[in-house]
Scaffold this motif. Structure first.
Motif, mmCIF file in Angstrom:
data_model
loop_
_atom_site.group_PDB
_atom_site.id
_atom_site.type_symbol
_atom_site.label_atom_id
_atom_site.label_comp_id
_atom_site.label_asym_id
_atom_site.label_seq_id
_atom_site.Cartn_x
_atom_site.Cartn_y
_atom_site.Cartn_z
ATOM 1 N N ARG A 173 -11.209 27.891 -18.403
ATOM 2 C CA ARG A 173 -10.416 27.660 -17.152
ATOM 3 C C ARG A 173 -11.183 27.918 -15.642
ATOM 4 N NH1 ARG A 173 -6.303 29.840 -20.598
ATOM 5 N NH2 ARG A 173 -6.438 31.948 -19.494
ATOM 6 N N THR A 215 -13.871 25.152 -15.583
ATOM 7 C CA THR A 215 -13.103 23.896 -15.256
ATOM 8 C C THR A 215 -12.772 23.965 -13.516
ATOM 9 O OG1 THR A 215 -12.229 23.635 -17.223
ATOM 10 C CG2 THR A 215 -11.267 22.447 -15.494
ATOM 11 N N LEU A 216 -12.224 25.100 -12.891
ATOM 12 C CA LEU A 216 -11.927 25.002 -11.734
ATOM 13 C C LEU A 216 -13.205 25.329 -10.828
ATOM 14 C CD1 LEU A 216 -9.849 25.780 -9.433
ATOM 15 C CD2 LEU A 216 -10.245 28.268 -9.872
ATOM 16 N N ASP A 241 -16.161 23.686 -11.403
ATOM 17 C CA ASP A 241 -16.580 22.362 -11.501
ATOM 18 C C ASP A 241 -15.849 21.482 -10.670
ATOM 19 O OD1 ASP A 241 -18.294 20.024 -12.525
ATOM 20 O OD2 ASP A 241 -16.614 19.606 -13.708
ATOM 21 N N ALA A 242 -14.476 21.841 -10.603
ATOM 22 C CA ALA A 242 -13.697 20.858 -9.837
ATOM 23 C C ALA A 242 -13.701 21.124 -8.276
ATOM 24 C CB ALA A 242 -12.116 20.736 -10.146
ATOM 25 N N GLU A 243 -13.784 22.321 -7.963
ATOM 26 C CA GLU A 243 -13.494 23.039 -6.462
ATOM 27 C C GLU A 243 -14.778 23.488 -6.075
ATOM 28 O OE1 GLU A 243 -10.673 22.601 -5.013
ATOM 29 O OE2 GLU A 243 -9.506 22.187 -6.977
ATOM 30 N N GLY A 244 -15.973 23.654 -6.763
ATOM 31 C CA GLY A 244 -17.155 24.241 -6.213
ATOM 32 C C GLY A 244 -16.832 25.648 -5.895
#
Length: 299
Positions: free
Chosen positions: A252, A255-256, A258-261
């Motif tokens: 998780r 994933t965060l 990767d999505a938010e930087g």
């Protein structure tokens, strides 16, 4: 500081005494030495070292690919950092009965309190998967006899695991367990029982401690400690649970990221640095010898 102040012999003696008391002992699975420290801090009774966890940590499936050297090394790392007794999964003993004998002595030297040997054929597989095969009863008996003969510390626990419930039914598993006890097994691990009634039936049939494996996504329901205590179970393990939780959290977080930087939104879910330093007892190292260890721990 450093490692446990309790000798392996004293851990084994205390483990035997608690088992003899008839109480139920809770042994979560440690996936590394640090998690073993946390298990101890949270007041559990022992640490379990899973073969499935060791193989997964190496990026391998649980099909008998790990070696005695790898298992003994990880067992030693975990056992030496905790005052709790450690029980280790020794698969099929890593070969023939002579190999099982060597396995006992290697794991004695690693400092664990005991091990379990199973009766699957090689290559083995996870006990909650379909398609398992077990060796003939006489082969399983020879493994246990070899292990018992090799034991040097009489308090080192030799547990026999049987997977015969899945292949031949409950009655066959109980009959095999009796033969393994006659061969010298100190305790029995009946793998993949289906319900509390089966645990109770095994308990009534045997006069040695029995273990319940509460692994997620398996053949057994996830019973509570109280439920297992009520049917006479003596040890319960959660072999892969902490690894599954840790890997789920890591997935998780990635994933965060990767999505938010950034992982700013996940900081509240992380173990704080001060808690990590407390768990590994950083302060004791600073006090040990300031002439050598001259670093300070930040607030």
């Amino acid at each position: 500081m450093l490692y446990s102040g309790i000798t392996p012999a004293d851990k084994r003696r205390a483990f035997r005494e608690r088992l003899a008391s008839g109480e139920l002992l809770r042994m979560p699975g440690a996936f590394n030495p640090l998690s073993a420290r946390l298990i101890e801090r949270r007041g559990f009774d022992g640490v379990y070292i899973s073969g499935a966890v060791i193989s997964a940590d190496l990026g391998l499936p649980d099909v008998g690919l790990t070696t005695l050297t790898e298992v003994a090394a990880r067992a030693r790392q975990i056992a030496r950092v905790t005052d709790l007794p450690a029980l280790v999964d020794a698969d099929t003993g890593f070969g023939e009965p002579m190999n099982a004998a060597r396995t006992v002595q290697e794991l004695e030297d690693a400092g664990v309190a005991g091990l379990h040997l199973e009766d699957q054929v090689n290559p083995k597989r996870c006990g909650h998967l379909d398609g398992k095969q077990v060796v003939a009863t006489e082969v399983a008996v020879r493994r246990v006899r070899a292990a018992v003969e090799a034991r040097r510390d009489p308090n080192f626990l030799i547990m026999a695991r049987t997977d015969a419930r899945a292949t031949d039914g409950l009655d066959a598993a109980i009959n095999r367990a009796r033969r393994l006890v006659d061969a010298g097994a100190d305790a029995i691990f009946p793998e993949a029982l289906r319900d509390l009634g089966e645990f109770e039936w095994v308990r009534r049939a045997l006069d040695v401690p029995i273990l319940a494996n509460m692994t997620e996504f398996g053949q057994s329901d996830l019973f509570t400690v109280d439920q297992l205590r009520d049917v006479g179970v003596n040890l319960v393990i959660w072999p892969v649970s902490l690894l599954r939780l840790a890997m789920g959290a890591a997935d998780r977080a990635l994933t965060l990221l990767d999505a938010e930087g950034s992982l700013t939104d996940a900081v509240g879910e992380m173990q704080h640095r001060r808690d990590l330093y407390d768990l590994i007892d950083y302060a004791s190292y600073t006090r040990f010898d300031t002439d050598i260890f001259d670093f300070t721990v930040p607030d």
